[in-house]
Motif scaffolding. Structure first.
Motif, mmCIF file in Angstrom:
data_model
loop_
_atom_site.group_PDB
_atom_site.id
_atom_site.type_symbol
_atom_site.label_atom_id
_atom_site.label_comp_id
_atom_site.label_asym_id
_atom_site.label_seq_id
_atom_site.Cartn_x
_atom_site.Cartn_y
_atom_site.Cartn_z
ATOM 1 N N THR A 173 60.094 12.583 -56.450
ATOM 2 C CA THR A 173 59.870 11.344 -56.131
ATOM 3 C C THR A 173 59.078 10.568 -57.142
ATOM 4 O O THR A 173 58.160 11.239 -57.375
ATOM 5 N N VAL A 174 59.582 9.754 -57.817
ATOM 6 C CA VAL A 174 58.782 9.034 -58.682
ATOM 7 C C VAL A 174 58.028 7.792 -57.979
ATOM 8 O O VAL A 174 58.796 6.918 -57.347
ATOM 9 N N GLU A 175 56.762 7.706 -58.197
ATOM 10 C CA GLU A 175 56.028 6.628 -57.448
ATOM 11 C C GLU A 175 55.296 5.687 -58.257
ATOM 12 O O GLU A 175 54.449 6.503 -59.330
ATOM 13 N N VAL A 176 55.061 4.488 -58.316
ATOM 14 C CA VAL A 176 54.170 3.792 -58.931
ATOM 15 C C VAL A 176 53.269 2.848 -57.921
ATOM 16 O O VAL A 176 53.736 2.262 -56.883
ATOM 17 N N TRP A 177 52.151 2.707 -57.828
ATOM 18 C CA TRP A 177 51.254 2.272 -57.022
ATOM 19 C C TRP A 177 50.590 0.890 -57.487
ATOM 20 O O TRP A 177 50.132 0.094 -56.648
ATOM 21 N N SER A 178 50.498 0.617 -58.593
ATOM 22 C CA SER A 178 49.694 -0.708 -59.181
ATOM 23 C C SER A 178 50.791 -1.935 -59.469
ATOM 24 O O SER A 178 52.077 -1.497 -59.622
ATOM 25 N N SER A 179 50.399 -2.908 -58.762
ATOM 26 C CA SER A 179 51.152 -4.235 -59.145
ATOM 27 C C SER A 179 50.918 -4.468 -60.486
ATOM 28 O O SER A 179 50.125 -3.879 -61.207
ATOM 29 N N TYR A 180 51.853 -5.653 -60.772
ATOM 30 C CA TYR A 180 51.930 -5.915 -62.264
ATOM 31 C C TYR A 180 52.286 -7.725 -61.994
ATOM 32 O O TYR A 180 53.180 -7.861 -61.554
ATOM 33 N N GLU A 181 51.084 -8.282 -62.877
ATOM 34 C CA GLU A 181 51.276 -9.942 -62.824
ATOM 35 C C GLU A 181 51.538 -10.048 -61.104
ATOM 36 O O GLU A 181 50.805 -9.730 -60.152
#
Length: 684
Positions: A173-181
């Motif tokens: 599973t690929v996960e990203v936790w940070s919001s962007y703009e």
């Protein structure tokens, strides 16, 4: 001539001094032993400088770090003998970091690891905005399998490209936790890697926010600087937070599924309290739900906390306000002047509890009051009210070790026979073993002491004892005559075995005291299946559990816990032996759980599968593909599935029978939608 001889003498002493220093310096240099060395290269054998290398003992008792030199070489000196893990962090634009390296260090010998190559990225993708084209740079990205035993990470480059070097076939599973703009992180993306070749994941897209709004001060114009907004569903299986834009007050989330959500607002503002949570209902995730403008509110519960003199303010005290069933809960802390403020919007009866970390005084008593919506409540010395005062503690004391030094972080509780909230208090000792108990009603209480967690296998507390307290006075009996912990002199030992006599090496053992106050002990079996527990006088119940450190256990223990009783005083050496025989698991049950529509349950939903008979059973969580694997003994088992998704439930499933060494695949099991409900009303 005399002066000449004097000069020559001084020069001679200077030379001797310099030579002695060089000899000492040389000796100190020679004292270093090169323990581990190696060279970091790329896949083309080009050396790479300035790579961060970190080596640590398997039990983390020793570690060192160093950067590679201009030739790509790293050296670690004077490592104690043992087994180590070497981690390499190159942060290379083209290649991935190698896997951790196991290293065995032998005293006074050098382990040369040779060339360690960075890896070619074989799973690649691009992190983009929702348009699938515009790359998002410099974002932390993780790829892990279901058990997290494999966890890789990287950062997207300047145009959003990223990649991992995977070698083991598995589901990841690929996960990203940070919001962007103004975008929310992508939905976790699951893929299968077959163990060879290259795999392109394509675009991993950020999400447009489908819940938006503005968080402002009461003037509805000024943004809440430093504010935070949180959203969660009913059972908290989905929860997200959003910072508040300091320029516009805007906040937003991406909510992945329909349903009811609670939105909570935190202003961290000393002048205005937070508003009540807002409940919203999402019926279509492709539409945007605009919450409009939410503001901080004017306070209507206002107070001040001081020391007993009624004047000296107490800062950073915590104030918790709640109704009887805790469906309304508010929190505040006092400012530098001891002031706090809260907001209530619903009439009712409320209680305020107070916590401070004051060295001298104890917490105020809780305050219960009735509130009418639209009114104000004062506890700040204005409008005819009194301030809230800290109290002289009801008891001060100290807990010490056998050598007389303070026992830090020991637990101390004082309570009446019924453990009444108003007549009980709990605390822990400070670094030097000192503690204080809040002021309680006049009476006789029971005091119980529990040793610090880190000394559970060596120190014992005295049996519970009585203590007399007088309201308004401080008992100092145990300040001048501290409470002594004692060395544990009694031992419970034993061996855990399989039915054929083979030793179990992956068991945790727990003992809890059943009589004579609180007490506990724990241990892990060694390579011979043996455990040892250090305890005191009293009756002890001993239980064993698989450690689960290597995934699904291959044994279970279904008999009642065993007991050991010691009747002699704590200073008498005694020993008891308790041996355990476990049930070995030779059968396996596999399968897959899906939602009613055939999709895999969300990573935000917890789904557990359990199989139990009258003798016992086992359980497992599903992985990111919905699959499960459960080890069991032969027998007949009922099947139960639990999901945290409030909309779904387990279907009715027939029991299964397993034979010795059988593997049974239950296939795909779909959860069912809930269509029957039990309604009722709870009253006083």
């Amino acid at each position: 001539m005399k002066n000449k001889n004097l000069i020559l003498t001084k020069i001679t002493f200077a030379i001797i001094f310099i030579l002695s220093g060089l000899m000492i310096f040389s000796s100190s240099v020679k004292a270093q032993t090169l323990s581990v060395t190696g060279t970091i290269t790329d896949p083309n054998s080009n050396t790479i400088s300035n790579v961060y290398t970190y080596i640590h003992k398997v039990d983390w008792s020793n570690s060192q770090s160093v950067y590679t030199d201009s030739n790509g070489v790293f050296n670690f000196y004077d490592l104690p003998a043992g087994n180590y893990i070497l981690d390499i962090y190159a942060y290379h634009a083209t290649y991935a970091d190698p896997n951790p390296v196991s290293v065995s260090v032998t005293a006074d010998q050098t382990t040369n690891l040779g060339n360690i190559q960075l890896l070619t990225k074989n799973v690649t993708g691009v992190l983009t905005l929702p348009d699938g084209v515009t790359g998002v740079p410099n974002i932390y990205i993780s790829a892990h399998n279901a058990s997290w035993s494999i966890n890789k990470y990287t950062y997207s480059d300047s145009v959003g490209n990223f990649g991992f070097a995977l070698s083991q076939a598995d589901t990841y599973t690929v996960e990203v936790w940070s919001s962007y703009e103004n975008y929310d992180p992508p939905t976790p993306y699951t893929f299968n890697y077959l163990g060879n070749g290259n795999l392109s994941l394509g675009a991993i897209r950020y999400n447009n926010r489908n819940v938006t709004g503005y968080f402002m001060l009461p003037d509805e114009v000024t943004p809440v600087s430093g504010g935070w907004v949180n959203i969660h569903n009913t059972n908290w299986t989905y929860s997200r937070g959003s910072s508040v834009d300091s320029a516009t007050g805007a906040f937003g989330f991406y909510v992945p599924s329909t349903g009811s959500y609670t939105v909570e607002f935190y202003g961290y503002n000393s002048s205005y309290p937070d508003p009540d949570p807002v409940t919203i209902n999402i019926t279509n995730v492709n539409n945007t739900y605009n919450m409009g403008t939410i503001t901080l509110v004017e306070p209507n519960v206002i107070g001040k906390i001081t020391e007993p003199d009624g004047t000296t303010p107490v800062s950073y005290a915590s104030v918790n306000l709640h109704n009887n069933n805790w469906t309304v809960y508010k929190y505040a802390s006092t400012d530098s002047e001891g002031n706090f403020s809260l907001y209530l919007g619903i009439s009712g009866t409320y209680t305020m509890d107070f916590w401070t970390y004051h060295e001298t005084y104890s917490n105020p008593d809780s305050i219960t009051f009735s509130f009418t919506a639209g009114s104000n409540v004062y506890y700040d010395g204005t409008h005819g009210s009194e301030v809230i005062k800290l109290q002289n503690p009801g008891l001060r004391g100290r807990v010490v070790k056998p050598d007389g030094s303070g026992a830090s972080y020991a637990s101390v509780s004082v309570h009446d026979a019924n453990y009444t909230y108003e007549k009980s208090d709990w605390t822990s000792t400070d670094y030097d073993g000192y503690f204080k108990i809040k002021s309680l009603a006049t009476g006789t209480y029971t005091m119980e002491v529990t040793p610090p967690w880190d000394s559970s296998q060596s120190l014992l507390a005295p049996d519970p004892f009585s203590v007399s307290l007088t309201r308004g006075q401080t008992n100092t009996d145990y300040l001048n005559n501290p409470i002594y912990l004692s060395e544990a002199m009694k031992t419970i030992t034993g061996t855990i075995k399989y039915p054929d006599g083979t030793k179990v090496t992956d068991a945790n053992v727990y003992a809890s005291k059943q009589s004579g106050g609180y007490g506990w002990a724990s241990d892990e079996v060694n390579s011979n299946g043996i455990f040892t527990l250090k305890v005191g006088k009293g009756k002890w119940e001993v239980s064993i559990w698989p450690s689960w450190t290597s995934g699904q256990p291959n044994w279970g223990y279904y008999d009642a816990p065993k007991t050991a009783k010691f009747e002699e005083d704590n200073d008498i050496v005694e020993s008891k032996t308790l041996n355990f025989n476990v049930t070995e698991f030779s059968a396996t049950v596999t399968g897959k759980i899906l939602n009613p529509d055939g999709t895999v349950p969300s990573t935000y939903d917890w789904v557990n599968v359990s199989l139990w008979s009258q003798e016992g059973g086992n359980w497992s969580q599903i992985d990111s593909q919905g699959r499960f694997n459960i080890n069991l003994p032969p027998g007949t088992f009922s099947i139960d599935i639990y999901t945290s998704n409030e909309n779904y439930a387990s279907p009715d499933l027939a029991p299964i029978t397993l034979a010795e060494n059988e593997t049974k695949n239950l296939g795909t099991i779909k959860l069912v939608e809930k269509n029957e409900f039990i309604k009722g009303k709870v009253t006083d």
